[in-house]
Design an enzyme around this catalytic site. Structure first.
Site, PDB file in Angstrom:
ATOM      1  N   ASN A  48       0.868  -1.168   0.000  1.00 37.00           N
ATOM      2  CA  ASN A  48       0.000   0.000   0.000  1.00 37.00           C
ATOM      3  C   ASN A  48       0.909   1.223   0.000  1.00 37.00           C
ATOM      4  OD1 ASN A  48      -1.795   2.032   0.500  1.00 37.00           O
ATOM      5  ND2 ASN A  48      -2.701   1.111   2.331  1.00 37.00           N
ATOM      6  N   ARG A  76      -2.687  -2.067  -3.302  1.00 40.74           N
ATOM      7  CA  ARG A  76      -3.871  -1.251  -3.099  1.00 40.74           C
ATOM      8  C   ARG A  76      -3.745  -0.048  -4.034  1.00 40.74           C
ATOM      9  NH1 ARG A  76      -5.762   1.903   2.337  1.00 40.74           N
ATOM     10  NH2 ARG A  76      -7.781   2.492   1.538  1.00 40.74           N
ATOM     11  N   ARG A  85     -11.438  15.982   7.839  1.00 41.51           N
ATOM     12  CA  ARG A  85     -12.194  16.376   6.639  1.00 41.51           C
ATOM     13  C   ARG A  85     -13.592  16.828   7.036  1.00 41.51           C
ATOM     14  NH1 ARG A  85     -11.111  10.879   3.745  1.00 41.51           N
ATOM     15  NH2 ARG A  85      -8.871  10.864   4.096  1.00 41.51           N
ATOM     16  N   ASP A 131      -8.528  12.887  16.710  1.00 41.76           N
ATOM     17  CA  ASP A 131      -8.584  11.502  17.165  1.00 41.76           C
ATOM     18  C   ASP A 131      -9.810  11.284  18.048  1.00 41.76           C
ATOM     19  OD1 ASP A 131      -7.960   9.145  18.958  1.00 41.76           O
ATOM     20  OD2 ASP A 131      -6.167   9.129  17.701  1.00 41.76           O
ATOM     21  N   HIS A 190     -17.990   2.276   7.718  1.00 45.33           N
ATOM     22  CA  HIS A 190     -16.538   2.216   7.948  1.00 45.33           C
ATOM     23  C   HIS A 190     -16.140   3.541   8.593  1.00 45.33           C
ATOM     24  CE1 HIS A 190     -12.299   1.076   6.922  1.00 45.33           C
ATOM     25  NE2 HIS A 190     -12.189   2.363   7.192  1.00 45.33           N
ATOM     26  N   HIS A 228     -13.027   3.261   0.119  1.00 49.34           N
ATOM     27  CA  HIS A 228     -13.101   2.191   1.134  1.00 49.34           C
ATOM     28  C   HIS A 228     -13.837   0.963   0.596  1.00 49.34           C
ATOM     29  CE1 HIS A 228     -13.077   5.451   4.518  1.00 49.34           C
ATOM     30  NE2 HIS A 228     -11.859   4.959   4.386  1.00 49.34           N
ATOM     31  N   GLU A 235      -8.361  -5.090   5.063  1.00 51.05           N
ATOM     32  CA  GLU A 235      -8.218  -4.771   3.643  1.00 51.05           C
ATOM     33  C   GLU A 235      -7.070  -5.540   2.999  1.00 51.05           C
ATOM     34  OE1 GLU A 235      -9.522  -0.237   3.248  1.00 51.05           O
ATOM     35  OE2 GLU A 235      -8.815  -0.769   5.227  1.00 51.05           O
ATOM     36  N   GLU A 273     -15.064  -0.279  15.252  1.00 52.77           N
ATOM     37  CA  GLU A 273     -14.702  -1.513  15.964  1.00 52.77           C
ATOM     38  C   GLU A 273     -14.515  -1.273  17.460  1.00 52.77           C
ATOM     39  OE1 GLU A 273     -11.246  -3.214  13.997  1.00 52.77           O
ATOM     40  OE2 GLU A 273     -12.163  -2.814  12.045  1.00 52.77           O
ATOM     41  N   ASN A 274     -14.127  -0.033  17.817  1.00 52.89           N
ATOM     42  CA  ASN A 274     -13.709   0.209  19.201  1.00 52.89           C
ATOM     43  C   ASN A 274     -14.574   1.161  20.023  1.00 52.89           C
ATOM     44  OD1 ASN A 274     -11.109  -1.295  19.254  1.00 52.89           O
ATOM     45  ND2 ASN A 274     -10.660   0.087  17.547  1.00 52.89           N
TER      46      ASN A 274
HETATM   47  P1  ADP Z   1      -7.606   4.983   9.211  1.00 53.30           P
HETATM   48  O1  ADP Z   1      -8.831   5.587   8.594  1.00 53.30           O
HETATM   49  O2  ADP Z   1      -6.425   5.913   9.216  1.00 53.30           O
HETATM   50  O3  ADP Z   1      -7.305   3.569   8.752  1.00 53.30           O
HETATM   51  P2  ADP Z   1      -8.470   3.726  11.688  1.00 53.30           P
HETATM   52  O4  ADP Z   1      -9.490   2.863  11.017  1.00 53.30           O
HETATM   53  O5  ADP Z   1      -7.310   3.070  12.340  1.00 53.30           O
HETATM   54  O6  ADP Z   1      -7.955   4.877  10.766  1.00 53.30           O
HETATM   55  O7  ADP Z   1      -9.262   4.567  12.798  1.00 53.30           O
HETATM   56  C1  ADP Z   1      -8.654   5.561  13.553  1.00 53.30           C
HETATM   57  C2  ADP Z   1      -9.700   6.161  14.484  1.00 53.30           C
HETATM   58  O8  ADP Z   1     -10.178   5.127  15.364  1.00 53.30           O
HETATM   59  C3  ADP Z   1      -9.172   7.294  15.346  1.00 53.30           C
HETATM   60  O9  ADP Z   1     -10.090   8.375  15.388  1.00 53.30           O
HETATM   61  C4  ADP Z   1      -9.099   6.642  16.721  1.00 53.30           C
HETATM   62  O10 ADP Z   1      -9.279   7.575  17.751  1.00 53.30           O
HETATM   63  C5  ADP Z   1     -10.273   5.693  16.662  1.00 53.30           C
HETATM   64  N1  ADP Z   1     -10.151   4.693  17.732  1.00 53.30           N
HETATM   65  C6  ADP Z   1      -9.259   3.693  17.862  1.00 53.30           C
HETATM   66  N2  ADP Z   1      -9.429   3.033  19.047  1.00 53.30           N
HETATM   67  C7  ADP Z   1     -10.471   3.645  19.678  1.00 53.30           C
HETATM   68  C8  ADP Z   1     -11.136   3.461  20.912  1.00 53.30           C
HETATM   69  N3  ADP Z   1     -10.769   2.528  21.772  1.00 53.30           N
HETATM   70  N4  ADP Z   1     -12.172   4.287  21.218  1.00 53.30           N
HETATM   71  C9  ADP Z   1     -12.548   5.265  20.371  1.00 53.30           C
HETATM   72  N5  ADP Z   1     -11.962   5.490  19.189  1.00 53.30           N
HETATM   73  C10 ADP Z   1     -10.936   4.706  18.829  1.00 53.30           C
END
Ligand code: ADP
Length: 403
Positions: A7, A94, A244, A286, A211, A183, A388, A337-338
């Site tokens: 990538n 990619r 963005r 973040d 996503h 995506h 991915e 996911e988180n």
């Molecule tokens: P990218 O689009 O660069 O691939 P990711 O899919 O890794 O990014 O997502 C990054 C985002 O996920 C960030 O905003 C980060 O704060 C958020 N994130 C990761 N872990 C957590 C968590 N435990 N709680 C809330 N947000 C999270």
């Protein structure tokens, strides 16, 4: 079959080496990242499961040098996982933009390269870097088959009334200005994974895939095909993202340009790099910082996250209308996911659609595949992890095998 997945960004490259026995039987041999390509000093990070991380700084003048270092590490006696480069069967790339040329992943030949080149205008930061990676592999391993997997191709099934912008038609003919969506690899992967997870037939389903990461997009997937998606001509459209803006009235752009005397590239930077969660919260792009800011009473952080939650809800509702119903929606990406707060808030008020959300399971789960709806819920809600690189490795394997 051993596949190297690449990538390539403008000044960085990510890689993974996967040993693919079949689509579902595979193992990760190594992964890593080369950063600051073209700068005075580059950084190489190389990771092999169950071994200590390796990191080194050295000048990486261009992508060919970067890939050549990666290949050296992969075959190094101490750091490596391969006995020689001949172990690599194929390379999967990619590629950001496939325009209207690519409906699916493709073997890389002169014609494919020419068409990827034609899409550089549509993705000026990404496609040229992807091509550098492809050419570097051609020069370092001329015999190896290469495959391109596009962020846009899954969305090529959208109908014209969903992808057109209502500006004079000549600009579509002249410049191909339309919604492309991004995506795609992730949306396609998680739609199928979520169906497998809950035992739903994707060919007879209405799914919304969310996503949510630094960049975020939402897709309406009807019977396994993308019929609409929130990102557009560029990845700027749609949801509020890390930096963005997401969708805004185009009138704001011309107004701001005049008032602040901004050039097009300044406007571009403002909307791509200084807006979104960062622009509203004024603290961070973040989501973890936004959540803790909102939790400790920062009103702007609370507003930023509420704008995101509201945006997700609106897309779910509008795509349910677009598909004439909804069987499931899926959360993925770093936030999806988180972030249990995001998932819970995004589902708030969706009971009228038949969504019954299990708040306890949601709060207790992070970073793994989980059913978030109750057994009485008409609409299933799930979170699944995306991958991915695995999609790229699978497509590469299938295309090379069938050749
Ligand atoms: P990218 O689009 O660069 O691939 P990711 O899919 O890794 O990014 O997502 C990054 C985002 O996920 C960030 O905003 C980060 O704060 C958020 N994130 C990761 N872990 C957590 C968590 N435990 N709680 C809330 N947000 C999270």
């Amino acid at each position: 079959m051993i596949i190297l997945v690449l990538n390539c960004g403008s000044s960085s490259l990510k890689y993974q080496v996967l040993d693919m026995k079949s689509e579902n039987d595979y193992s990760l041999l190594a992964k890593g990242l080369v950063e600051r390509i073209g700068g005075t000093m580059g950084i190489l990070n190389h990771q092999v499961p169950d071994r200590e991380k390796y990191s080194v700084e050295k000048p990486v003048p261009d992508h060919t040098a970067g890939i050549s270092y990666v290949l050296e590490m992969l075959t190094d006696k101490k750091l490596g996982v391969l006995s020689s480069l001949k172990d690599i069967d194929a390379v999967g790339h990619r590629v950001a933009h496939g325009g209207e040329y690519f409906f699916r992943s493709t073997a890389i030949d002169d014609k494919a390269i020419a068409n990827i080149e034609k899409c550089c205008e549509l993705a000026p930061l990404h496609n040229p870097a992807n091509l550098l990676g492809i050419r570097a592999v051609q020069s370092l391993m001329p015999e190896i088959p290469q495959v391109a997997v596009f962020d846009t191709s899954f969305h090529q099934t959208m109908p014209d009334y969903a992808y057109m912008y209502a500006i004079p038609y000549e600009y579509y003919q002249k410049y191909k200005i339309r919604r492309y969506g991004f995506h795609g690899t992730s949306h396609k992967f998680v739609a199928q994974k979520a169906c497998d997870f809950v035992g739903m037939d994707i060919n007879n389903s209405k799914i919304v895939t969310c996503h949510l990461g630094n960049g975020s997009s939402i897709t309406a997937v009807k019977n396994g095909r993308s019929i609409d998606t929130s990102m557009g001509f560029t990845p700027m459209e749609g949801l509020v993202m890390g930096t963005r803006s997401g969708t805004l009235d185009a009138g704001v752009v011309t107004f701001l340009a005049e008032k602040e005397n901004l050039t097009t590239s300044e406007i571009n930077a403002l909307l791509n790099k200084k807006s979104g969660l960062l622009g509203i919260s004024q603290i961070s792009s973040d989501m973890r910082d936004i959540e803790s800011g909102a939790g400790s009473g920062n009103a702007n952080a609370a507003l930023a996250q509420e704008m995101l939650f509201y945006g997700i809800r609106k897309y779910i509702g509008s795509y349910a209308a677009a598909m004439g119903g909804l069987d499931m929606f899926v959360f993925t990406g770093g936030i999806g996911e988180n972030s249990s707060v995001t998932r819970e808030q995004a589902c708030e008020g969706l009971e009228f659609l038949g969504v019954h959300f299990d708040k306890d399971i949601n709060r207790a789960t992070r970073g793994k595949d989980v059913l978030l709806s109750t057994s009485s819920s008409k609409v299933k809600v799930v979170a699944v992890t995306t991958n991915e690189e695995l999609v790229i490795a699978r497509d590469t394997m299938n295309i090379v095998k069938n050749k």
